[in-house]
Enzyme design. Structure first.
Site, PDB file in Angstrom:
ATOM      1  N   TRP A 267       0.829  -1.213   0.000  1.00  0.00           N
ATOM      2  CA  TRP A 267       0.000   0.000   0.000  1.00  0.00           C
ATOM      3  C   TRP A 267       0.856   1.253   0.000  1.00  0.00           C
ATOM      4  O   TRP A 267       0.563   2.220  -0.729  1.00  0.00           O
ATOM      5  CB  TRP A 267      -1.000  -0.026   1.153  1.00  0.00           C
ATOM      6  CG  TRP A 267      -2.018  -1.105   0.946  1.00  0.00           C
ATOM      7  CD1 TRP A 267      -2.102  -2.286   1.605  1.00  0.00           C
ATOM      8  CD2 TRP A 267      -3.047  -1.135  -0.067  1.00  0.00           C
ATOM      9  NE1 TRP A 267      -3.133  -3.047   1.087  1.00  0.00           N
ATOM     10  CE2 TRP A 267      -3.729  -2.368   0.069  1.00  0.00           C
ATOM     11  CE3 TRP A 267      -3.464  -0.240  -1.052  1.00  0.00           C
ATOM     12  CZ2 TRP A 267      -4.804  -2.719  -0.753  1.00  0.00           C
ATOM     13  CZ3 TRP A 267      -4.534  -0.595  -1.878  1.00  0.00           C
ATOM     14  CH2 TRP A 267      -5.197  -1.812  -1.726  1.00  0.00           C
TER      15      TRP A 267
ATOM     16  N   ASP B 274      -1.299   6.596   6.702  1.00  0.00           N
ATOM     17  CA  ASP B 274      -2.401   5.756   6.238  1.00  0.00           C
ATOM     18  C   ASP B 274      -2.655   4.718   7.321  1.00  0.00           C
ATOM     19  O   ASP B 274      -1.836   3.818   7.537  1.00  0.00           O
ATOM     20  CB  ASP B 274      -2.007   5.082   4.916  1.00  0.00           C
ATOM     21  CG  ASP B 274      -3.066   4.086   4.431  1.00  0.00           C
ATOM     22  OD1 ASP B 274      -4.108   3.928   5.095  1.00  0.00           O
ATOM     23  OD2 ASP B 274      -2.834   3.467   3.372  1.00  0.00           O
TER      24      ASP B 274
ATOM     25  N   LYS C 226     -12.295  -1.916   8.025  1.00  0.00           N
ATOM     26  CA  LYS C 226     -11.592  -2.959   8.771  1.00  0.00           C
ATOM     27  C   LYS C 226     -12.123  -3.012  10.205  1.00  0.00           C
ATOM     28  O   LYS C 226     -12.690  -4.002  10.622  1.00  0.00           O
ATOM     29  CB  LYS C 226     -10.089  -2.679   8.801  1.00  0.00           C
ATOM     30  CG  LYS C 226      -9.497  -2.242   7.475  1.00  0.00           C
ATOM     31  CD  LYS C 226      -9.425  -3.366   6.453  1.00  0.00           C
ATOM     32  CE  LYS C 226      -8.641  -2.896   5.224  1.00  0.00           C
ATOM     33  NZ  LYS C 226      -8.524  -3.937   4.209  1.00  0.00           N
TER      34      LYS C 226
END
Lengths: 368, 368
Positions: free
Chosen positions: A104, A174, A198
């Site tokens: 990511w 992030d 999540k």
């Protein structure tokens, strides 16, 4: 566990607390007697404004967001934020540092290069993203417009154990896959952002905490899509256009539940316990199960592991037998293979207990 | 009407068929016995892939989408599409025509000017967006990369009665507020796009039908955010990143219901009836109620009207008394004022009947 429900170890979207789902179910057709479903409400009506305002207040309370920071809710997930960050932050400096510790972070860096110069201050790709490079190895640029890191790498199972010190350069995190799993020192960051699918709700929304000097439009690129303009979005209190109302409401219910059970400290304690149990089972297996990630970089959220040195036949058997124990979504990311168990807030300790018991019996039956 | 429910005339998000809401409610905690809520499912798992594939198939069936066109689902609503359109279509031509008939078309045009030259081929602003200019008045550029129109202007209550003929220039339609209310001749368009929060579900997602020559990346700007790249999104079947899964599922249920009751032809018939009833009540009021929009440009979806020549005191009284009849969300857009009734698919004929009865009795009591 409620009848018929399974233990869902998906890397996201992911299991949610049953109590949150049941509350959403109860209110589906007629929210608190107002005669409408939240799905049907005008985002500018008083019922929905009440939901949105409470959600922002609860985010501020739970995470101790400094009062001058702005809370932004947006669509497009972390992926659209990968563009929004350089578009709102590069300004005249035109370059930024990325501490790359997984797939990511790598994607975020690549996106920056569309709008300026994204620099890898460190990159653990040579270890197959199983480590977090030491600060002494970082090549930080003091003239960078910002420094970005991904606090938890979902695919590789790598998590930062501390907030990186990048000096006076604005720090951007992030936190998509460990948001709401432990306290955050927001004030050390210029921007914290996270998709909520999540630990805090369904997919379709991201939350950001933004320091005031990055919502004044001063560093906004002329080619920034209006949707991505932090100034425009924040000035309109995340309602420049119609927000993802129902998704925001589901998050609001998750936040309410979080406050009720003891805040983010409760989730942190649960996460530590669950991760401890699973890593313990792996470490105690004498190599039958192996986690490729360095011990000091292991994620509490996503635990990748291989079986018998990465034997694909035995891993397939493991996944099939696990489902008979109601243990679902244990396959590793398609780019990595093996197995992966995600231990987000919605996963009860009981589920991890069933998993580790199953791992032990599977090992006893299959060890050569 | 189900107990406690109201008639919700919101311009969006908006009333949904009760049967759709009840089905979502039933399946909330355990979808078809799979042990998970749709909110919890991995977007790459077989249950959710089944939902997403069926949604695309139903969209194709219901709208007769040509087989070579791509179906795209994305977040950020029509507002992000306002940027994505020039970013994916301008190419080397660098200019585009906009047929401006309301506030949304005006916003779309403004956004195009960030990336090239947006030209107003016509603009009805001088009529306060109450008309659709005649084709003889349009100034079309045959070299334009595309020509854009907004099929229904939600704020102003203006709707096209036909598909504009722009010759060989690729035609782009924003159908956010009348999508799924009547058949579409998709093949006359290069792109049809729509937020779904009016006639087809909750907010948080847009659907696009795109001609194959605009998903090959040929005209994509280098600065196009990856999230906005139609090639990237379509190549990944709208799952380049985590989509708005639950929103997509709610749309899928709405599509299933649409097929059951007779497809888009059924909604078209209902819309004609409902709009006929409401405009009839306005026209038959001898000026007590007035709709500012020219007769040939009136929307079947959003019906703005004033009372006694725009008397704000009486309009306020009207809104308050309407609520006592369970008639909600009848205030006009904050930029326009007056009243507005939105008649989307979720509004039953019965609701419009209660509204027109109330309008008559209110008129009888308040006419001077």
């Amino acid at each position: 566990m409620a009848e018929g429900r399974v233990y869902n170890f998906s890397a996201g979207p992911s299991q949610m607390p049953l109590e949150v789902l049941e509350e959403i179910q109860r209110e589906m057709v007629n929210y608190k007697g107002c005669g409408m479903s939240v799905m049907e409400m005008s985002h500018r009506g008083k019922e929905f404004m009440g939901i949105a305002n409470q959600a922002e207040k609860d985010l501020r309370d739970i995470f101790g967001v400094p009062s001058d920071y702005k809370v932004m809710m947006s669509q497009g997930g972390a992926t659209l934020m990968f563009s929004s960050i350089p578009l709102n932050m590069l300004g005249t400096k035109g370059k930024a540092d990325y501490l790359v510790t997984g797939q990511w972070g790598e994607k975020a860096l690549k996106e920056c290069n569309k709008y300026g110069t994204g620099q890898a201050a460190c990159n653990s790709k040579s270890t197959k993203f199983t480590t977090i490079p030491k600060p002494s190895e970082w090549k930080l640029d003091p003239e960078a417009a910002f420094a970005h890191y991904c606090d938890n790498e979902t695919v590789n199972g790598v998590e930062w154990g501390y907030t990186p010190d990048v000096g006076n350069v604005p720090l951007v995190a992030d936190m998509s896959s460990n948001f709401c799993s432990r306290p955050i020192d927001v004030s050390k960051h210029a921007v914290v952002y996270a998709g909520i699918q999540k630990n805090l709700g369904p997919s379709g929304m991201a939350v950001s905490f933004i320091r005031p000097d990055f919502v004044d439009g001063k560093n906004e690129a002329k080619i920034c899509p209006t949707y991505c303009s932090w100034k425009t979005t924040v000035d309109a209190e995340s309602m420049y256009n119609t927000p993802a109302c129902f998704t925001m409401y589901a998050m609001a219910e998750y936040l309410k539940y979080t406050k009720k059970i003891g805040g983010v400290a409760y989730w942190a304690e649960q996460s530590d316990k669950k991760a401890g149990m699973l890593y313990g089972a792996i470490e105690g297996s004498d190599g039958f199960y192996q986690c490729p990630v360095a011990k000091d970089a292991r994620s509490r959220m996503n635990v990748p592991f291989t079986i018998m040195g990465g034997d694909e036949v035995i891993e397939k058997k493991f996944l099939a037998e696990a489902q008979k124990q109601k243990l679902f979504q244990l396959a590793g990311h398609r780019s990595v293979g093996g197995c992966r168990a995600s231990l987000y807030n919605g996963m009860p300790i009981e589920g991890v207990s069933v998993l580790t018991d199953f791992m032990k019996s599977f090992m006893d039956e299959n060890r050569k």
